[in-house]
Motif scaffolding. Structure first.
Motif, PDB file in Angstrom:
ATOM      1  N   SER A 119       0.527  -1.024   0.032  1.00  0.00           N
ATOM      2  CA  SER A 119       0.241  -0.210   0.222  1.00  0.00           C
ATOM      3  C   SER A 119       0.460   1.149   0.057  1.00  0.00           C
ATOM      4  CB  SER A 119      -0.930   0.036   1.527  1.00  0.00           C
ATOM      5  OG  SER A 119       0.412   0.480   2.446  1.00  0.00           O
ATOM      6  N   ASP A 120       0.421   2.194  -0.228  1.00  0.00           N
ATOM      7  CA  ASP A 120       1.255   3.359  -0.217  1.00  0.00           C
ATOM      8  C   ASP A 120       2.181   4.174   0.750  1.00  0.00           C
ATOM      9  OD1 ASP A 120       0.764   4.178  -3.128  1.00  0.00           O
ATOM     10  OD2 ASP A 120      -0.965   4.950  -2.635  1.00  0.00           O
ATOM     11  N   GLU A 121       0.402   3.670   2.479  1.00  0.00           N
ATOM     12  CA  GLU A 121       1.247   3.614   3.592  1.00  0.00           C
ATOM     13  C   GLU A 121       2.593   3.141   3.862  1.00  0.00           C
ATOM     14  OE1 GLU A 121      -0.882   4.229   7.722  1.00  0.00           O
ATOM     15  OE2 GLU A 121      -2.310   3.662   6.038  1.00  0.00           O
ATOM     16  N   LYS A 122       2.329   1.880   3.646  1.00  0.00           N
ATOM     17  CA  LYS A 122       3.081   1.285   3.767  1.00  0.00           C
ATOM     18  C   LYS A 122       4.229   1.002   2.940  1.00  0.00           C
ATOM     19  CE  LYS A 122       1.020  -3.587   5.641  1.00  0.00           C
ATOM     20  NZ  LYS A 122       0.818  -4.290   5.155  1.00  0.00           N
ATOM     21  N   ALA A 123       4.147   1.623   1.443  1.00  0.00           N
ATOM     22  CA  ALA A 123       5.937   2.183   0.400  1.00  0.00           C
ATOM     23  C   ALA A 123       6.330   3.180   1.231  1.00  0.00           C
ATOM     24  CB  ALA A 123       5.213   1.815   0.169  1.00  0.00           C
ATOM     25  N   LYS A 124       5.149   4.666   2.378  1.00  0.00           N
ATOM     26  CA  LYS A 124       5.823   5.151   2.427  1.00  0.00           C
ATOM     27  C   LYS A 124       6.658   5.412   3.653  1.00  0.00           C
ATOM     28  CE  LYS A 124       5.146  10.035   3.652  1.00  0.00           C
ATOM     29  NZ  LYS A 124       3.557  10.777   3.696  1.00  0.00           N
ATOM     30  N   ALA A 125       6.207   4.630   4.449  1.00  0.00           N
ATOM     31  CA  ALA A 125       6.485   4.169   5.984  1.00  0.00           C
ATOM     32  C   ALA A 125       8.232   3.643   5.625  1.00  0.00           C
ATOM     33  CB  ALA A 125       5.242   3.524   6.906  1.00  0.00           C
ATOM     34  N   TYR A 126       8.161   2.510   5.276  1.00  0.00           N
ATOM     35  CA  TYR A 126       9.333   1.617   4.872  1.00  0.00           C
ATOM     36  C   TYR A 126      10.380   2.670   4.455  1.00  0.00           C
ATOM     37  CZ  TYR A 126       6.064  -2.453   5.188  1.00  0.00           C
ATOM     38  OH  TYR A 126       5.637  -2.952   5.989  1.00  0.00           O
ATOM     39  N   SER A 127      10.419   3.001   3.229  1.00  0.00           N
ATOM     40  CA  SER A 127      11.432   4.134   2.644  1.00  0.00           C
ATOM     41  C   SER A 127      11.844   5.025   3.376  1.00  0.00           C
ATOM     42  CB  SER A 127      10.022   4.973   1.232  1.00  0.00           C
ATOM     43  OG  SER A 127      11.046   5.858   0.903  1.00  0.00           O
ATOM     44  N   ASN A 128      10.785   6.184   3.878  1.00  0.00           N
ATOM     45  CA  ASN A 128      11.663   6.380   5.892  1.00  0.00           C
ATOM     46  C   ASN A 128      12.222   6.643   6.473  1.00  0.00           C
ATOM     47  OD1 ASN A 128       9.671   8.761   3.899  1.00  0.00           O
ATOM     48  ND2 ASN A 128       8.630   8.499   5.734  1.00  0.00           N
ATOM     49  N   SER A 129      11.940   4.424   7.174  1.00  0.00           N
ATOM     50  CA  SER A 129      12.620   4.324   7.395  1.00  0.00           C
ATOM     51  C   SER A 129      13.523   3.876   7.078  1.00  0.00           C
ATOM     52  CB  SER A 129      12.098   2.851   8.154  1.00  0.00           C
ATOM     53  OG  SER A 129      13.017   2.287   9.685  1.00  0.00           O
ATOM     54  N   VAL A 130      14.644   3.399   6.118  1.00  0.00           N
ATOM     55  CA  VAL A 130      15.342   2.643   5.530  1.00  0.00           C
ATOM     56  C   VAL A 130      16.560   4.482   5.678  1.00  0.00           C
ATOM     57  CG1 VAL A 130      16.752   2.260   3.181  1.00  0.00           C
ATOM     58  CG2 VAL A 130      15.168   1.088   3.932  1.00  0.00           C
ATOM     59  N   ASN A 131      15.514   4.922   5.238  1.00  0.00           N
ATOM     60  CA  ASN A 131      16.811   6.575   4.389  1.00  0.00           C
ATOM     61  C   ASN A 131      17.220   7.459   5.722  1.00  0.00           C
ATOM     62  OD1 ASN A 131      17.004   8.772   2.106  1.00  0.00           O
ATOM     63  ND2 ASN A 131      15.761  10.032   4.164  1.00  0.00           N
ATOM     64  N   SER A 132      15.716   7.458   7.181  1.00  0.00           N
ATOM     65  CA  SER A 132      16.477   7.799   7.942  1.00  0.00           C
ATOM     66  C   SER A 132      17.464   7.359   8.407  1.00  0.00           C
ATOM     67  CB  SER A 132      15.210   7.436   8.978  1.00  0.00           C
ATOM     68  OG  SER A 132      15.181   8.590   9.809  1.00  0.00           O
ATOM     69  N   VAL A 133      17.670   6.049   8.843  1.00  0.00           N
ATOM     70  CA  VAL A 133      18.683   4.955   9.094  1.00  0.00           C
ATOM     71  C   VAL A 133      19.650   5.688   8.257  1.00  0.00           C
ATOM     72  CG1 VAL A 133      20.336   2.819   9.514  1.00  0.00           C
ATOM     73  CG2 VAL A 133      17.600   3.774  10.605  1.00  0.00           C
ATOM     74  N   ILE A 134      20.004   5.872   6.810  1.00  0.00           N
ATOM     75  CA  ILE A 134      21.727   5.768   6.240  1.00  0.00           C
ATOM     76  C   ILE A 134      21.590   7.691   6.293  1.00  0.00           C
ATOM     77  CG2 ILE A 134      21.994   5.828   4.230  1.00  0.00           C
ATOM     78  CD1 ILE A 134      20.892   2.637   3.731  1.00  0.00           C
ATOM     79  N   TYR A 135      20.690   8.360   6.497  1.00  0.00           N
ATOM     80  CA  TYR A 135      20.443   9.837   6.397  1.00  0.00           C
ATOM     81  C   TYR A 135      21.682  10.283   7.784  1.00  0.00           C
ATOM     82  CZ  TYR A 135      19.446  14.671   7.811  1.00  0.00           C
ATOM     83  OH  TYR A 135      20.119  15.827   8.118  1.00  0.00           O
ATOM     84  N   PHE A 136      21.107   9.290   8.688  1.00  0.00           N
ATOM     85  CA  PHE A 136      21.675  10.043   9.968  1.00  0.00           C
ATOM     86  C   PHE A 136      23.264   8.984  10.142  1.00  0.00           C
ATOM     87  CE2 PHE A 136      17.507  11.106  12.133  1.00  0.00           C
ATOM     88  CZ  PHE A 136      18.112  11.673  12.578  1.00  0.00           C
ATOM     89  N   ALA A 137      23.905   7.734   9.696  1.00  0.00           N
ATOM     90  CA  ALA A 137      24.619   7.653   9.506  1.00  0.00           C
ATOM     91  C   ALA A 137      25.663   8.016   8.965  1.00  0.00           C
ATOM     92  CB  ALA A 137      25.014   5.915   8.371  1.00  0.00           C
ATOM     93  N   LEU A 138      24.826   9.023   7.373  1.00  0.00           N
ATOM     94  CA  LEU A 138      26.381   9.396   7.197  1.00  0.00           C
ATOM     95  C   LEU A 138      26.670  10.745   7.497  1.00  0.00           C
ATOM     96  CD1 LEU A 138      24.912   7.926   3.282  1.00  0.00           C
ATOM     97  CD2 LEU A 138      27.063   7.619   4.871  1.00  0.00           C
ATOM     98  N   LEU A 139      26.082  11.783   8.004  1.00  0.00           N
ATOM     99  CA  LEU A 139      25.734  13.191   7.980  1.00  0.00           C
ATOM    100  C   LEU A 139      27.500  13.508   8.991  1.00  0.00           C
ATOM    101  CD1 LEU A 139      22.895  13.431  11.314  1.00  0.00           C
ATOM    102  CD2 LEU A 139      22.853  14.599   8.787  1.00  0.00           C
ATOM    103  N   PRO A 140      27.373  14.712   8.110  1.00  0.00           N
ATOM    104  CA  PRO A 140      26.780  16.107   8.269  1.00  0.00           C
ATOM    105  C   PRO A 140      26.399  15.535   6.430  1.00  0.00           C
ATOM    106  CG  PRO A 140      28.652  16.172   8.288  1.00  0.00           C
ATOM    107  CD  PRO A 140      28.628  15.227   8.621  1.00  0.00           C
ATOM    108  N   PHE A 141      26.514  14.793   5.663  1.00  0.00           N
ATOM    109  CA  PHE A 141      26.369  14.607   4.596  1.00  0.00           C
ATOM    110  C   PHE A 141      25.411  15.389   3.317  1.00  0.00           C
ATOM    111  CE2 PHE A 141      25.473  12.327  -0.150  1.00  0.00           C
ATOM    112  CZ  PHE A 141      26.229  12.981  -0.535  1.00  0.00           C
ATOM    113  N   GLY A 142      24.642  15.296   4.331  1.00  0.00           N
ATOM    114  CA  GLY A 142      22.900  15.368   3.571  1.00  0.00           C
ATOM    115  C   GLY A 142      22.704  16.684   3.756  1.00  0.00           C
ATOM    116  N   LEU A 143      23.037  17.925   4.366  1.00  0.00           N
ATOM    117  CA  LEU A 143      22.980  19.189   4.811  1.00  0.00           C
ATOM    118  C   LEU A 143      23.420  19.790   3.901  1.00  0.00           C
ATOM    119  CD1 LEU A 143      24.275  19.068   8.920  1.00  0.00           C
ATOM    120  CD2 LEU A 143      21.943  17.996   7.624  1.00  0.00           C
ATOM    121  N   ASN A 144      23.513  19.437   3.374  1.00  0.00           N
ATOM    122  CA  ASN A 144      23.856  20.534   2.155  1.00  0.00           C
ATOM    123  C   ASN A 144      22.520  19.919   0.787  1.00  0.00           C
ATOM    124  OD1 ASN A 144      25.761  22.093   2.184  1.00  0.00           O
ATOM    125  ND2 ASN A 144      27.578  21.582   1.938  1.00  0.00           N
TER     126      ASN A 144
END
Length: 267
Positions: A119-144
């Motif tokens: 469902s769109d809701e689950k795809a969105k939740a799973y996508s955000n979860s994956v992105n969030s973990v890697i976003y924090f792992a790569l900080l501060p790279f995403g800040l640009n």
């Protein structure tokens, strides 16, 4: 003669009024210009500091590398090459072997090697979860990223050390479902390491977090950190005051954010 005097008085009053209005408008304009200039200066200074932080943490290596690590019984990978990216998360549950894939094109999930319909809701939740973990792992790279807005908030002291304080917000257009989140980063003035961060979020009933970096290690030129993750004990505290609460034992430890088995290959 009386008529002449009245005419002179009316002319003088009109002139004074016009001059007064013009002066008021000029003062308002000058105030607005000064505010705009100060905002621009704060933005420019924040940008310079973030650029230095990204350089200190790995610089160009962030966008030309493959990364893998384990986090909370899940295996993550990140492949980045000049703006193109593929992020994955693998784990086993009652359905079997699950792989989530997030890339420039979007998100999909495979179970036992077969793509499944979500469902769109689950795809969105799973996508955000994956992105969030890697976003924090790569900080501060995403800040640009283009949707990121940065503002210099002055100098703050934590545990006797002064830090640059940077506020980050996101544009609504392109900022994702969590574009209303706000972040604060405390960056060391000499080493340009991100030693502390705090953020507010609205998903899952919302809240605030404060993170303290530790166990910082250099893996092939890229810095990775673990974090002690704190939550507030009061609903009335403001994001800007989390650091004061931290220094006065006003936060409660929520969890440990530990990256394990990190492996990096610079392309």
């Amino acid at each position: 003669m009386k008529y002449y005097k009245r005419a002179i008085f009316a002319l003088l009053f009109s002139t004074t009024l016009v001059v007064g209005l013009a002066s008021c408008q000029q003062s308002t304009s000058e105030t607005e210009n000064e505010a705009t200039t100060q905002t621009a200066r704060a933005t420019d200074k924040a940008q310079l500091i973030i650029d230095q932080a990204i350089k200190a943490h790995g610089g160009e290596r962030f966008d030309k590398m493959s990364l893998s690590f384990d986090f909370r019984d899940r295996h993550y990978t990140a492949l980045r090459n000049n703006g193109s990216y593929v992020y994955t998360r693998e784990f086993t549950d009652s359905l079997g072997q699950v792989m989530d894939v997030l890339n420039n094109e979007g998100f999909y999930r495979e179970v036992n090697g077969n793509r499944v319909v979500l469902s769109d809701e689950k795809a969105k939740a799973y996508s955000n979860s994956v992105n969030s973990v890697i976003y924090f792992a790569l900080l501060p790279f995403g800040l640009n990223d283009a949707v990121v807005n940065k503002k210099y908030m002055g100098v703050a002291n934590i545990k006797g050390q002064s830090y640059h304080k940077i506020k980050v917000t996101f544009d609504q257009a392109g900022g994702g479902s969590d574009h209303e989140d706000e972040y604060l980063y405390w960056i060391h003035p000499d080493k340009y390491t991100v030693d502390y961060l705090a953020y507010s979020f609205s998903v899952n009933e919302g809240g605030m977090r404060f993170r303290e970096a530790h166990n910082v290690r250099n893996v092939k030129g890229i810095l990775f950190a673990d974090y002690v993750n704190y939550e507030t004990v009061s609903d009335t505290i403001a994001l800007e005051h989390l650091v004061v609460a931290f220094e006065n034992a006003g936060l409660k430890k929520l969890s440990d954010i530990n990256l394990e088995n990190i492996n990096v290959n610079v392309l």
